[in-house]
Write a protein that holds these residues in place. Structure first.
Motif, PDB file in Angstrom:
ATOM      1  N   UNK A 152      -6.757  -5.652   1.400  1.00 57.39           N
ATOM      2  CA  UNK A 152      -7.163  -6.399   0.206  1.00 57.39           C
ATOM      3  C   UNK A 152      -7.563  -5.445  -0.913  1.00 57.39           C
ATOM      4  N   UNK A 153      -8.276  -4.376  -0.570  1.00 58.32           N
ATOM      5  CA  UNK A 153      -8.696  -3.404  -1.583  1.00 58.32           C
ATOM      6  C   UNK A 153      -7.497  -2.672  -2.179  1.00 58.32           C
ATOM      7  N   UNK A 157      -6.543  -2.764  -6.124  1.00 56.09           N
ATOM      8  CA  UNK A 157      -6.379  -1.553  -6.940  1.00 56.09           C
ATOM      9  C   UNK A 157      -5.007  -1.518  -7.598  1.00 56.09           C
ATOM     10  N   UNK A 158      -3.998  -1.979  -6.876  1.00 54.50           N
ATOM     11  CA  UNK A 158      -2.647  -1.997  -7.448  1.00 54.50           C
ATOM     12  C   UNK A 158      -2.563  -3.044  -8.563  1.00 54.50           C
ATOM     13  N   UNK A 190      -5.061   2.983  -5.018  1.00 58.10           N
ATOM     14  CA  UNK A 190      -4.262   2.060  -4.196  1.00 58.10           C
ATOM     15  C   UNK A 190      -3.453   2.832  -3.162  1.00 58.10           C
ATOM     16  N   UNK A 191      -2.963   4.001  -3.551  1.00 55.87           N
ATOM     17  CA  UNK A 191      -2.187   4.825  -2.627  1.00 55.87           C
ATOM     18  C   UNK A 191      -3.074   5.348  -1.494  1.00 55.87           C
ATOM     19  N   UNK A 192      -4.272   5.818  -1.836  1.00 55.64           N
ATOM     20  CA  UNK A 192      -5.211   6.296  -0.801  1.00 55.64           C
ATOM     21  C   UNK A 192      -5.512   5.191   0.210  1.00 55.64           C
ATOM     22  N   UNK A 193      -5.801   3.997  -0.303  1.00 53.72           N
ATOM     23  CA  UNK A 193      -6.125   2.871   0.569  1.00 53.72           C
ATOM     24  C   UNK A 193      -4.919   2.430   1.391  1.00 53.72           C
TER      25      UNK A 193
END
Length: 389
Positions: A152-153, A157-158, A190-193
């Motif tokens: 969801x996070x 972020x995206x 968003x990429x990290x998550x």
């Protein structure tokens, strides 16, 4: 009674079969199993399974009335799981007050995931990120809830990254390397998550949620140039879950963005061979100089029933160029005749000649068909892009 015990046992069996069907992406079969389970044992657990399948189908069809029907069916939900599903249903049709009321009825320790479901709908992306970052450090969080929180996070972020991007709200596709105005910091978050979520999903054996994170992971990684950081996990997911078609489509796009034709073709080969799949396959195979397989894909697309897609003429053009390279002149003529039969496909005849000359090493001759095509079709962005690239 013995009859009731038998009915409950049969319901549990049908429910288990439904869960297997969902793992195999057989949604219609899953619904049938869950529906029968609920008929045998009209308990909330079976109702939730049945209504979640209905909800997913309604969301895919963008059918607001069907979503409202699901919400009505769930008014009797009293468990944390039931109320959490109802939060998702209400949020999807912007019934935020109803969603908040459901959250308030959920056990305090179970409110985090439904709360995170609601917040992005209210545009509170940074709050989502903050809550998710804190909860990810909570050792009491179950592995399943950890995946849900991170997914969801990542999605929030995206969405935040796209909020400032200059894109058509109705656009079906985005530039692979990110739209103008994209919030790069939010995309990087968003990429990290997404990477964390993929790692968590791997530990759980690649459950169906991988199809939800895959498009986000690919889009945000490509937009910030981090394709290599997700390709290993994505390849593992694709191999483990070949029947997850949205996953395969995301990985095909990743392969294209990373200039990894082998990865893109692996994923494409797992997809149902419809017009769009075969069109992309023909183009990928031509780029890989696999001319015989390219021609096979183009001819298979020609035999399909139904309406062609936007990429179909490119498949025929590359197929015609491949046929020329293989000296299969009848097939070349057949594909070119299809292109000439439609005025809007005329530019692709010239592209086919350009592609043949380019791959045959006739660089000096390759641009001539593009110039000739632009003279006849001055508005063709496709011919202009290839001429001036």
């Amino acid at each position: 009674s013995a009859f009731a015990t038998t009915s409950r046992a049969r319901a549990l069996l049908r429910s288990l079969e439904g869960k297997v069907a969902m793992q195999q992406r057989q949604r219609d079969r899953a619904f049938s199993c869950f529906d029968e389970a609920y008929a045998l044992d009209p308990s909330e657990r079976h109702l939730l399974a049945k209504e979640e399948v209905r909800f997913l189908a309604a969301v895919d069809a963008d059918d607001v009335n069907a979503i409202r029907e699901v919400a009505q069916s769930l008014v009797i939900a009293a468990s944390d799981d039931g109320l959490s599903l109802l939060v998702r249903v209400h949020s999807s049709i912007r019934q935020f007050k109803e969603a908040e009321a459901c959250i308030q009825r959920i056990s305090t320790e179970k409110q985090v995931v439904p709360r995170l479901v609601l917040l992005p709908s209210l545009g509170k992306w940074e709050e989502v990120h903050a809550i998710a970052s804190a909860k990810r450090k909570d050792p009491a969080l179950s592995p399943q809830d950890l995946v849900a929180v991170t997914l969801i996070a990542a999605r929030a972020c995206w969405q935040r990254a796209l909020a400032s991007a200059l894109v058509d709200p109705d656009a079906k596709e985005l530039p692979v390397n990110g739209a103008p105005g994209l919030d790069r910091n939010a995309a990087a978050a968003a990429c990290d998550l997404s990477i964390s979520c993929l790692a968590d999903l791997k530990r759980l054996g690649w459950p169906p949620n991988v199809e939800l994170i895959a498009p986000i992971a690919v889009a945000c990684a490509c937009s910030v140039g981090r394709q290599s950081e997700i390709s290993g996990l994505m390849r593992e997911a694709a191999s483990a879950r070949p029947a997850y078609l949205e996953l395969q489509e995301a990985i095909e796009l990743l392969g294209v963005a990373a200039d990894d034709q082998a990865l893109a073709l692996e994923a494409n080969a797992r997809l149902v061979p419809g017009h769009e799949t075969l069109a992309r396959r023909a183009c990928l195979l031509f780029q890989a100089r696999k001319y015989d397989e390219c021609l096979t894909a183009a001819l298979e697309a020609r035999r399909l029933e139904g309406s062609p897609c936007r990429q179909t003429p490119m498949a025929y053009a590359t197929g015609a160029a491949a046929a020329a390279r293989l000296a299969r002149l009848d097939d070349q003529a057949s594909l070119l005749s299809i292109l000439t039969s439609r005025s809007d496909w005329g530019p692709f005849v010239y592209f086919a000649r350009f592609a043949e000359a380019s791959t045959a090493g006739r660089k000096a001759d390759a641009l001539t068909p593009l110039r000739q095509g632009l003279h006849e079709f001055p508005d063709s962005w496709m011919l202009a892009a290839n001429l001036f690239s």
